[in-house]
Design a protein around this motif. Structure first.
Motif, PDB file in Angstrom:
ATOM      1  N   GLY B 119       0.822  -1.208   0.000  1.00 42.55           N
ATOM      2  CA  GLY B 119       0.000   0.000   0.000  1.00 42.55           C
ATOM      3  C   GLY B 119       0.854   1.255   0.000  1.00 42.55           C
ATOM      4  O   GLY B 119       0.569   2.211  -0.715  1.00 42.55           O
ATOM      5  N   VAL B 120       1.908   1.244   0.814  1.00 39.20           N
ATOM      6  CA  VAL B 120       2.801   2.407   0.850  1.00 39.20           C
ATOM      7  C   VAL B 120       3.382   2.659  -0.532  1.00 39.20           C
ATOM      8  O   VAL B 120       3.504   3.791  -0.989  1.00 39.20           O
ATOM      9  N   ALA B 121       3.719   1.554  -1.237  1.00 42.13           N
ATOM     10  CA  ALA B 121       4.331   1.696  -2.561  1.00 42.13           C
ATOM     11  C   ALA B 121       3.338   2.145  -3.626  1.00 42.13           C
ATOM     12  O   ALA B 121       3.652   2.972  -4.461  1.00 42.13           O
ATOM     13  N   GLN B 122       2.104   1.613  -3.612  1.00 41.89           N
ATOM     14  CA  GLN B 122       1.217   1.776  -4.762  1.00 41.89           C
ATOM     15  C   GLN B 122       0.059   2.735  -4.557  1.00 41.89           C
ATOM     16  O   GLN B 122      -0.439   3.312  -5.519  1.00 41.89           O
ATOM     17  N   ALA B 123      -0.411   2.860  -3.312  1.00 45.31           N
ATOM     18  CA  ALA B 123      -1.720   3.491  -3.138  1.00 45.31           C
ATOM     19  C   ALA B 123      -1.630   5.012  -3.087  1.00 45.31           C
ATOM     20  O   ALA B 123      -0.550   5.588  -2.993  1.00 45.31           O
ATOM     21  N   ASP B 124      -2.821   5.619  -3.141  1.00 49.64           N
ATOM     22  CA  ASP B 124      -2.925   7.060  -2.910  1.00 49.64           C
ATOM     23  C   ASP B 124      -2.291   7.393  -1.561  1.00 49.64           C
ATOM     24  O   ASP B 124      -2.247   6.571  -0.663  1.00 49.64           O
ATOM     25  N   LYS B 125      -1.854   8.633  -1.425  1.00 51.64           N
ATOM     26  CA  LYS B 125      -1.182   9.026  -0.189  1.00 51.64           C
ATOM     27  C   LYS B 125      -2.185   9.161   0.957  1.00 51.64           C
ATOM     28  O   LYS B 125      -2.629  10.253   1.289  1.00 51.64           O
ATOM     29  N   ASP B 126      -2.531   8.027   1.526  1.00 47.91           N
ATOM     30  CA  ASP B 126      -3.438   8.004   2.669  1.00 47.91           C
ATOM     31  C   ASP B 126      -2.610   7.745   3.923  1.00 47.91           C
ATOM     32  O   ASP B 126      -1.929   6.727   4.028  1.00 47.91           O
ATOM     33  N   TRP B 127      -2.656   8.667   4.878  1.00 48.46           N
ATOM     34  CA  TRP B 127      -1.777   8.587   6.058  1.00 48.46           C
ATOM     35  C   TRP B 127      -1.994   7.301   6.847  1.00 48.46           C
ATOM     36  O   TRP B 127      -1.099   6.819   7.546  1.00 48.46           O
ATOM     37  N   GLN B 128      -3.187   6.724   6.740  1.00 49.66           N
ATOM     38  CA  GLN B 128      -3.480   5.544   7.543  1.00 49.66           C
ATOM     39  C   GLN B 128      -2.646   4.333   7.134  1.00 49.66           C
ATOM     40  O   GLN B 128      -2.386   3.454   7.952  1.00 49.66           O
ATOM     41  N   ILE B 129      -2.233   4.285   5.878  1.00 46.67           N
ATOM     42  CA  ILE B 129      -1.500   3.098   5.427  1.00 46.67           C
ATOM     43  C   ILE B 129      -0.148   2.998   6.151  1.00 46.67           C
ATOM     44  O   ILE B 129       0.125   1.983   6.803  1.00 46.67           O
ATOM     45  N   PRO B 130       0.700   4.011   6.067  1.00 44.48           N
ATOM     46  CA  PRO B 130       1.966   3.888   6.806  1.00 44.48           C
ATOM     47  C   PRO B 130       1.757   3.908   8.321  1.00 44.48           C
ATOM     48  O   PRO B 130       2.504   3.271   9.057  1.00 44.48           O
ATOM     49  N   PHE B 131       0.737   4.598   8.780  1.00 44.37           N
ATOM     50  CA  PHE B 131       0.501   4.699  10.219  1.00 44.37           C
ATOM     51  C   PHE B 131       0.242   3.333  10.832  1.00 44.37           C
ATOM     52  O   PHE B 131       0.885   2.944  11.815  1.00 44.37           O
ATOM     53  N   TYR B 132      -0.690   2.595  10.245  1.00 46.20           N
ATOM     54  CA  TYR B 132      -1.004   1.289  10.800  1.00 46.20           C
ATOM     55  C   TYR B 132       0.112   0.283  10.549  1.00 46.20           C
ATOM     56  O   TYR B 132       0.326  -0.625  11.345  1.00 46.20           O
ATOM     57  N   LEU B 133       0.812   0.467   9.451  1.00 44.38           N
ATOM     58  CA  LEU B 133       1.975  -0.394   9.215  1.00 44.38           C
ATOM     59  C   LEU B 133       3.004  -0.191  10.322  1.00 44.38           C
ATOM     60  O   LEU B 133       3.560  -1.143  10.884  1.00 44.38           O
ATOM     61  N   ALA B 134       3.237   1.085  10.634  1.00 46.37           N
ATOM     62  CA  ALA B 134       4.188   1.388  11.706  1.00 46.37           C
ATOM     63  C   ALA B 134       3.722   0.796  13.030  1.00 46.37           C
ATOM     64  O   ALA B 134       4.518   0.235  13.793  1.00 46.37           O
ATOM     65  N   ALA B 135       2.410   0.915  13.281  1.00 52.39           N
ATOM     66  CA  ALA B 135       1.859   0.371  14.525  1.00 52.39           C
ATOM     67  C   ALA B 135       2.101  -1.126  14.619  1.00 52.39           C
ATOM     68  O   ALA B 135       2.469  -1.661  15.667  1.00 52.39           O
ATOM     69  N   ILE B 136       1.893  -1.813  13.481  1.00 52.09           N
ATOM     70  CA  ILE B 136       2.126  -3.265  13.471  1.00 52.09           C
ATOM     71  C   ILE B 136       3.587  -3.581  13.767  1.00 52.09           C
ATOM     72  O   ILE B 136       3.900  -4.470  14.573  1.00 52.09           O
ATOM     73  N   TYR B 137       4.505  -2.840  13.137  1.00 48.15           N
ATOM     74  CA  TYR B 137       5.927  -3.064  13.387  1.00 48.15           C
ATOM     75  C   TYR B 137       6.253  -2.915  14.866  1.00 48.15           C
ATOM     76  O   TYR B 137       7.006  -3.693  15.445  1.00 48.15           O
ATOM     77  N   HIS B 138       5.697  -1.888  15.476  1.00 49.93           N
ATOM     78  CA  HIS B 138       6.010  -1.623  16.878  1.00 49.93           C
ATOM     79  C   HIS B 138       5.367  -2.663  17.793  1.00 49.93           C
ATOM     80  O   HIS B 138       6.035  -3.242  18.648  1.00 49.93           O
ATOM     81  N   LEU B 139       4.061  -2.869  17.627  1.00 58.48           N
ATOM     82  CA  LEU B 139       3.305  -3.663  18.590  1.00 58.48           C
ATOM     83  C   LEU B 139       3.565  -5.159  18.475  1.00 58.48           C
ATOM     84  O   LEU B 139       3.600  -5.866  19.470  1.00 58.48           O
ATOM     85  N   TYR B 140       3.707  -5.641  17.252  1.00 59.53           N
ATOM     86  CA  TYR B 140       3.799  -7.078  17.088  1.00 59.53           C
ATOM     87  C   TYR B 140       5.205  -7.570  16.784  1.00 59.53           C
ATOM     88  O   TYR B 140       5.565  -8.682  17.116  1.00 59.53           O
ATOM     89  N   LEU B 141       5.979  -6.751  16.111  1.00 56.90           N
ATOM     90  CA  LEU B 141       7.307  -7.199  15.718  1.00 56.90           C
ATOM     91  C   LEU B 141       8.423  -6.538  16.533  1.00 56.90           C
ATOM     92  O   LEU B 141       9.575  -6.912  16.418  1.00 56.90           O
ATOM     93  N   ARG B 142       8.065  -5.561  17.329  1.00 61.53           N
ATOM     94  CA  ARG B 142       9.043  -4.801  18.118  1.00 61.53           C
ATOM     95  C   ARG B 142      10.204  -4.297  17.281  1.00 61.53           C
ATOM     96  O   ARG B 142      11.325  -4.185  17.750  1.00 61.53           O
ATOM     97  N   ASP B 143       9.887  -3.997  15.996  1.00 61.23           N
ATOM     98  CA  ASP B 143      10.916  -3.473  15.103  1.00 61.23           C
ATOM     99  C   ASP B 143      10.803  -1.958  15.142  1.00 61.23           C
ATOM    100  O   ASP B 143      10.093  -1.349  14.335  1.00 61.23           O
ATOM    101  N   TYR B 144      11.516  -1.354  16.109  1.00 61.06           N
ATOM    102  CA  TYR B 144      11.310   0.072  16.354  1.00 61.06           C
ATOM    103  C   TYR B 144      11.918   0.949  15.292  1.00 61.06           C
ATOM    104  O   TYR B 144      11.519   2.099  15.122  1.00 61.06           O
ATOM    105  N   THR B 145      12.862   0.418  14.553  1.00 63.58           N
ATOM    106  CA  THR B 145      13.451   1.207  13.458  1.00 63.58           C
ATOM    107  C   THR B 145      12.439   1.374  12.341  1.00 63.58           C
ATOM    108  O   THR B 145      12.184   2.480  11.857  1.00 63.58           O
ATOM    109  N   SER B 146      11.840   0.244  11.926  1.00 62.61           N
ATOM    110  CA  SER B 146      10.853   0.310  10.855  1.00 62.61           C
ATOM    111  C   SER B 146       9.664   1.153  11.261  1.00 62.61           C
ATOM    112  O   SER B 146       9.136   1.934  10.466  1.00 62.61           O
ATOM    113  N   SER B 147       9.230   0.975  12.536  1.00 64.12           N
ATOM    114  CA  SER B 147       8.043   1.747  12.946  1.00 64.12           C
ATOM    115  C   SER B 147       8.342   3.233  12.909  1.00 64.12           C
ATOM    116  O   SER B 147       7.506   4.027  12.493  1.00 64.12           O
TER     117      SER B 147
END
Lengths: 252, 273, 234
Positions: B119-147
């Motif tokens: 979605g980040v690569a292809q979709a319209d610039k909707d803030w929710q796409i990177p936002f929730y992606l970041a949330a997933i990185y933080h909450l589930y993967l603990r990948d704080y750099t990506s988030s």
């Protein structure tokens, strides 16, 4: 010129008084109001609202165009209304041009009405005036003009049923040509050459379809617009010319 | 109309309705075929109305995810078709990122991440796409750099609500991970219109607030008594706190070595909050 | 004057008009008579420019009929005419008139024509609602929109009741009085006698007779002489 406008006005009147014209128009407006309902389902997502609305205008525009246009010339010949016209100082070219113009005006009227309803719906749902949507409708009109020319050409040669079928097939093919060429490129050889021939010969309608861009806020480039308009005018011109030639030869 | 006709007409009409009703009742759990058109096929037949078809299909496909009538594959097929028809259509990416992690799909996190990245690569610039992606990185993967990267991306997109933007900008600045996590849920709570998600976010914020409260109490205890408490109940016994607040998730709190408050300790992974 | 020279037309192998030659003087009323399928309609269509002959030529008032300007001074009524069903009678008249130019006639002049042909009351009704007789009259009315010198009528009395026929015949007589040249097809013979100066008889594409009515009839009814002539050909 004068006679063309007289015939166009006459064709327009006859077309817009058709009861089925009103039915289709009614359905079209209904469809767009349905967009309001869909807006609820879409939770106000403007992309979805605009997509459905513009698709509705397109589909119903097609139906009106094909329905009205397929019988236009054939009816004249079959029902000998043409006798009244041609026995007067009117050339067959004027007849074809007048028919084209009149029919196009009828189609344009429906399209504009639907567009007005659409703009209202989008304004109501998103508080935005969808100017790009109007741009998309403008290019749809170009496409409809081309299809009218196709219909006039076909209905100079065949019965309405066949003309309708051929026109519908043309419309589908017109949107497929890009994929056909792409597949042809992959396969290569004679298939590629064939697909290339198709691509350039058949009316290629994809360029008039701005809907997929416009719902995402993207517009057509001036370059694209210029050539799209040129294509529509030239291709319609050839078809109308062909229809005139056919009518000139025809035994009445 | 004669009497016979007056009676006959309603009877026929009722008969039609009843036949339909009983026909439907008899169709027990038949697996209705999901929408599995190969994308090229759909693209060829839709007269160029790609975005409209994608929108229409989405109305159907999104119902498949939470309620699983046909299994996940049918959802992913549908999503794939929709993304192919109209890659810029943002709503499906957002919805999937939000809902997928809370389903039972085995690869839910990696799949959600894949959808988010696409979605980040292809979709319209909707803030929710990177936002929730970041949330997933933080909450589930603990990948704080990506988030951090994706929160930053979200902050730059048009249409992001102020409160979320402020959070996204400050995300990397806050050193404490737990604080960051709480803030993520706070931002979600403020910005989402999805009631279910909002309730979950509220619960998380409450949960973290309690953790903070307990953690502070533990440090107060150390100040007073020179050592950390061994059990959470010590805080009440020694009158630091009046009571242990109930957790929105109903979980129990423990104190671990070093005075860290959490809900359990996993070997090698530290304390879980 | 209308001059037809060596006119021929074939549809495939079928010869429909065979080496037809006729001269019709200005102001004359000429009745073109023959069986159904004898070639009358094809002939009249060639005269008004709807169909192109295979051989021969036609001039009207000295102009070749191929020339579009020749049509400025003619009016044509097709056989069993069809119309635009959703236009009104008046709209149709105006449409036909407008094809001759902006200011062909005023509205009241069209109304006069409609009154003369007996359909004035229906002028604002959709043509789809007209009876056969009314349509026939409208077909006749539109031939007059441009005040033509030459009027061509294909079966003008067809489908009319006796009263209607009387009215149309009256109009034709008025037009004769105004010096119009009238050429009409008919297969109904007893009405024709009183209208025509000269007649032409066509059978299987060939002209059997062209000349004055009285000479042809020699005292007998036209119909009788006609049947005689045709039967002689078999």
């Amino acid at each position: 010129m004068h006679n063309v406008l007289v015939i166009a006005k006459n064709t327009f009147k006859e077309a817009v008084r058709d009861r089925i014209f009103y039915a289709i128009l009614g359905f079209a407006v209904l469809f767009i109001l349905l967009d309001l309902f869909l807006a609820r389902l879409a939770l106000g997502d403007p992309v979805m609202i605009k997509s459905f609305g513009l698709a509705g205008i397109y589909i119903f525009g097609l139906i009106v165009t094909i329905f009205l246009g397929s019988s236009i010339i054939y009816k004249e010949i079959e029902r000998r209304t043409l006798y009244f016209i041609i026995s007067k100082p009117v050339t067959r070219a004027q007849v074809v041009l007048g028919k084209f113009l009149g029919l196009f005006m009828a189609v344009a009227l429906t399209t504009v009405l639907m567009a007005v309803v659409y703009i209202g719906v989008v304004l109501h749902e998103t508080s935005m005036f969808d100017f790009l949507g109007l741009v998309a409708v403008f290019f749809q009109l170009l496409e409809m003009g081309l299809i009218v020319a196709v219909l006039i050409f076909f209905s100079s040669i065949t019965a309405p049923m066949t003309a309708t079928l051929l026109a519908v097939i043309m419309v589908f093919i017109g949107h497929l040509l890009g994929s056909v060429l792409y597949s042809g490129e992959i396969i290569g050889g004679t298939t590629y050459k064939l697909s290339l021939a198709f691509y350039y010969l058949f009316p290629n309608l994809e360029k008039f379809d701005l809907r997929n861009l416009v719902v995402h806020g993207i517009s057509i480039t001036p370059h694209g617009a210029l050539f799209a308009i040129a294509y529509a005018v030239l291709y319609s011109g050839i078809l109308i010319w062909g229809a005139i030639l056919l009518l000139n030869r025809r035994e009445l | 109309m004669s009497l016979a006709k007056k009676i006959l007409l309603p009877i026929l009409f009722t008969g039609i309705i009843l036949s339909q009703y009983f026909y439907d009742a008899g169709r027990v759990n038949t697996k209705t075929a999901g929408l599995s058109l190969p994308p090229q096929f759909a693209e060829h037949l839709d007269l160029g109305l790609h975005s409209a078809l994608a929108s229409f299909l989405w109305l159907n496909t999104r119902m498949e995810l939470p309620y699983l009538p046909n299994g996940y594959q049918s959802f992913f097929d549908g999503l794939n078709l929709i993304n192919t028809l109209d890659p810029r259509f943002a709503e499906p990416y957002v919805f999937t990122e939000i809902v997928l992690p809370s389903t039972a799909y085995p690869q839910r996190i990696s799949a959600a991440v894949a959808v988010g990245e696409k979605g980040v690569a292809q979709a319209d610039k909707d803030w929710q796409i990177p936002f929730y992606l970041a949330a997933i990185y933080h909450l589930y993967l603990r990948d704080y750099t990506s988030s951090a990267k994706y929160f930053d991306l979200a902050a730059q997109m048009p249409g992001i609500p102020e409160v979320v933007k402020r959070f996204a900008i400050n995300y990397g600045i806050i050193p404490d991970i737990r604080e960051r996590t709480k803030n993520i849920w706070l931002a979600i709570y403020e910005s989402t219109t999805d009631q279910g998600l909002k309730a979950r976010a509220k619960a998380y914020v409450g949960h973290y607030n309690i953790l903070d409260e307990l953690q502070k109490a533990v440090y107060d205890y150390k100040e007073l008594y020179g050592k950390y408490p061994t059990a959470i109940s010590d805080l009440v016994d020694k009158k630091i706190l009046k009571e242990i607040p109930p957790d929105p998730f109903g979980l129990e709190f423990f104190v671990y070595s070093g005075g860290v408050v959490g809900i359990r300790q996993l070997p090698g992974q530290g304390v879980v909050d | 004057m209308i001059e037809i020279s060596n006119l021929s037309k074939r549809y495939g192998k079928q010869v429909v008009v065979d080496d037809l030659s006729l001269k019709i003087s200005k102001g004359e009323t000429f009745g073109f008579l023959g069986q159904n399928g004898a070639g009358k309609t094809t002939t009249i269509k060639m005269i008004v420019g709807l169909t192109r002959p295979d051989e021969g030529k036609i001039t009207i008032g000295g102009k070749l009929v191929d020339d579009i300007s020749a049509r400025r001074k003619i009016g044509f009524m097709p056989e069993a005419p069809y119309f635009y069903e959703r236009l009104t009678g008046m709209e149709f008249m105006k449409f036909c008139g407008d094809l001759f130019g902006e200011n062909n006639r005023s509205e009241s002049e069209y109304e006069d024509i409609l009154k003369m042909t007996g359909i004035f009351d229906a002028k604002d009704k959709a043509i789809g609602k007209y009876s056969k007789g009314m349509k026939q009259r409208l077909g006749f009315a539109q031939t007059l929109v441009n005040d033509p010198d030459y009027i061509f009528l294909d079966e003008p009395l067809d489908g009319l009741d006796p009263l209607g026929r009387k009215e149309i015949k009256k109009i034709i007589k008025t037009l004769q009085g105004n010096g119009k040249t009238i050429f009409f097809n008919s297969h109904i013979l007893y009405d024709t006698e009183e209208l025509c100066d000269r007649i032409g008889i066509i059978h299987k594409g060939r002209l059997l007779y062209a000349g004055a009515v009285k000479e042809f009839c020699q005292g007998k009814p036209l119909e009788e002489k006609f049947v005689e002539l045709v039967e002689m050909q078999q």
